[in-house]
Motif scaffolding. Structure first.
Motif, short mmCIF file in Angstrom:
data_model
loop_
_atom_site.label_atom_id
_atom_site.label_comp_id
_atom_site.label_asym_id
_atom_site.label_seq_id
_atom_site.Cartn_x
_atom_site.Cartn_y
_atom_site.Cartn_z
N GLU A 58 -3.79 -4.72 -0.82
CA GLU A 58 -4.32 -5.79 -1.67
C GLU A 58 -4.19 -7.16 -1.02
OE1 GLU A 58 -1.93 -3.72 -2.52
OE2 GLU A 58 -2.83 -2.35 -3.99
N GLU A 59 -3.15 -7.30 -0.17
CA GLU A 59 -2.92 -8.58 0.51
C GLU A 59 -3.39 -8.54 1.96
OE1 GLU A 59 1.20 -9.48 0.11
OE2 GLU A 59 1.22 -9.11 -2.05
N GLU A 60 -4.10 -7.46 2.33
CA GLU A 60 -4.61 -7.25 3.69
C GLU A 60 -3.49 -7.28 4.72
OE1 GLU A 60 -7.91 -9.76 4.59
OE2 GLU A 60 -9.23 -8.79 3.13
N VAL A 61 -2.37 -6.62 4.38
CA VAL A 61 -1.25 -6.43 5.30
C VAL A 61 -1.19 -4.95 5.63
CG1 VAL A 61 1.23 -6.61 5.63
CG2 VAL A 61 0.02 -8.38 4.34
N PHE A 62 -1.47 -4.60 6.88
CA PHE A 62 -1.59 -3.21 7.27
C PHE A 62 -0.67 -2.92 8.46
CE2 PHE A 62 -5.75 -4.58 5.63
CZ PHE A 62 -5.89 -3.70 4.56
N GLY A 63 0.49 -2.39 8.19
CA GLY A 63 1.42 -1.96 9.24
C GLY A 63 1.72 -0.49 9.09
N ILE A 64 1.48 0.29 10.13
CA ILE A 64 1.59 1.74 10.00
C ILE A 64 2.81 2.32 10.72
CG2 ILE A 64 -0.91 1.99 9.80
CD1 ILE A 64 -0.93 3.01 12.69
N PHE A 65 3.70 1.47 11.19
CA PHE A 65 4.87 1.98 11.92
C PHE A 65 5.72 2.93 11.08
CE2 PHE A 65 9.15 1.61 13.83
CZ PHE A 65 8.84 2.07 15.10
N PRO A 66 5.99 2.65 9.80
CA PRO A 66 6.76 3.62 9.00
C PRO A 66 6.08 4.97 8.90
CG PRO A 66 6.71 1.49 7.91
CD PRO A 66 5.74 1.41 9.04
N MET A 67 4.74 4.98 8.86
CA MET A 67 4.02 6.25 8.76
C MET A 67 4.04 7.01 10.09
SD MET A 67 0.93 4.97 6.31
CE MET A 67 1.13 3.22 6.64
N ILE A 68 4.05 6.28 11.20
CA ILE A 68 4.20 6.93 12.50
C ILE A 68 5.56 7.61 12.60
CG2 ILE A 68 4.37 6.54 14.99
CD1 ILE A 68 2.32 4.32 14.69
N ILE A 69 6.60 6.89 12.19
CA ILE A 69 7.96 7.44 12.22
C ILE A 69 8.06 8.65 11.29
CG2 ILE A 69 10.39 6.97 11.75
CD1 ILE A 69 9.31 5.67 14.28
N GLY A 70 7.49 8.52 10.09
CA GLY A 70 7.52 9.64 9.15
C GLY A 70 6.82 10.87 9.70
N SER A 71 5.67 10.68 10.36
CA SER A 71 4.96 11.81 10.97
C SER A 71 5.80 12.46 12.07
CB SER A 71 3.62 11.34 11.54
OG SER A 71 2.79 10.81 10.54
N LEU A 72 6.46 11.63 12.88
CA LEU A 72 7.29 12.16 13.96
C LEU A 72 8.47 12.95 13.42
CD1 LEU A 72 7.41 9.19 16.51
CD2 LEU A 72 6.34 11.41 16.84
N TYR A 73 9.14 12.41 12.42
CA TYR A 73 10.31 13.07 11.85
C TYR A 73 9.95 14.44 11.29
CZ TYR A 73 13.75 9.25 12.08
OH TYR A 73 14.64 8.31 12.50
N ILE A 74 8.91 14.48 10.47
CA ILE A 74 8.54 15.74 9.81
C ILE A 74 8.06 16.76 10.82
CG2 ILE A 74 6.85 16.78 8.25
CD1 ILE A 74 7.06 14.33 6.50
N THR A 75 7.23 16.34 11.77
CA THR A 75 6.70 17.28 12.76
C THR A 75 7.80 17.80 13.67
OG1 THR A 75 4.58 16.09 12.74
CG2 THR A 75 4.99 17.58 14.58
N ALA A 76 8.66 16.91 14.15
CA ALA A 76 9.73 17.33 15.06
C ALA A 76 10.70 18.29 14.37
CB ALA A 76 10.49 16.11 15.58
#
Length: 284
Positions: A58-76
């Motif tokens: 809504e505020e046009e703030v788009f940071g995906i680092f937490p989602m990258i970390i989440g993907s790495l954790y779950i996959t690993a």
């Protein structure tokens, strides 16, 4: 002779067409992703997009680092659970399983691979999440729950492909090891399994691709919280679930950012696959 030559030429053309079509499909996907995502990433800023910690469309703030970390954790973690179990099952089915059981075991594994991902997600939501919640007194939707479900999902891929690789090793390797005085167990684990390492590594690559690309099961049990997890019991949101959750109503810049999210996932998976392939070539 002419009919045989004509038939060979026909099949050569058919195979060439299939190969060209596959390359064309990959090229079109790359063209679509890079063509749409690069201007968006340039608009937001590469560093802010990849390493940003906050996601507020809504505020046009788009940071995906937490989602990258989440993907790495779950996959690993799913690979940590599934790879040793999958390879062990493949070895058992190839050389230790009684013939009366092997047929039914393989059928069960194939059935496990055919179950829709939403069924896995529902199973995790109804059985696994409450179990974790009762043990640790938390909500239960977490990295641990998603990793366990994903490890079960990718087990058939790892087991069946590893078994094919082990079965393809010439029987003479096994007989030669026995002839030199090695036990059956040592012959299998120190001769046959190393000889099949390329196929086993290929199964791990495919399992990794299935795990990191899974969305439906993960979206039901991972918690979908945009945060850097501090433990395996925290909820996270992955790159795939972020696209699935928001693409249905996203418009304008948010929709373009989700396409950029897909590009990051594509590049990430491509990079990991190239690393695995390089490792496989080096191990030959």
């Amino acid at each position: 002779m002419k009919i045989s030559t004509l038939r060979e030429s026909l099949f050569e053309c058919l195979f060439a067409f299939c190969a060209i079509f596959c390359l064309f499909a990959v090229g079109m996907i790359c063209f679509f992703l890079f063509g749409n995502a690069i201007p968006t990433i340039a608009h937001i800023g590469l560093f802010d997009f990849i390493f940003g910690f906050e996601w507020y469309p809504e505020e046009e703030v788009f940071g995906i680092f937490p989602m990258i970390i989440g993907s790495l954790y779950i996959t690993a973690l799913s690979l940590v659970f599934s790879v040793p179990l999958g390879i062990s099952c493949a070895v058992f089915l190839s050389y230790f399983c009684p013939k009366s059981i092997k047929r039914y075991a393989i059928l069960a594994i194939e059935l496990l691979g055919a179950i829709p991902s939403v069924v896995y997600g529902f199973f995790g939501l109804v059985v696994l999440v409450p179990f974790i919640s009762d043990i640790f007194a938390i909500s239960g939707k977490s990295i641990l729950a998603a990793s366990i479900i994903l490890s079960i999902m990718i087990l058939p891929t790892i087991i069946l492909l590893s078994k094919v690789g082990i079965d393809s090793v010439p029987r003479i390797y096994f007989e030669a090891a026995l002839g030199l005085g090695a036990s059956k167990q040592r012959s299998v684990f120190f001769v046959l399994v190393p000889a099949a390492k390329s196929a086993i590594l290929a199964s791990v690559i495919l399992g990794f691709g299935r795990a990191i690309g899974e969305a439906m099961a993960v979206i039901m049990i991972a918690g979908n919280q945009v945060q850097i997890p501090s433990s395996l019991l925290d909820g996270v949101r992955t790159l795939t679930t972020n696209i699935v959750i928001e693409m249905g109503y996203a418009q304008g810049l948010q929709r373009e950012v989700l396409i950029a999210n897909a590009l990051v996932l594509f590049v990430f998976v491509l990079g990991i696959n190239l690393c695995f392939n390089a490792l496989k070539e080096k191990s030959r």
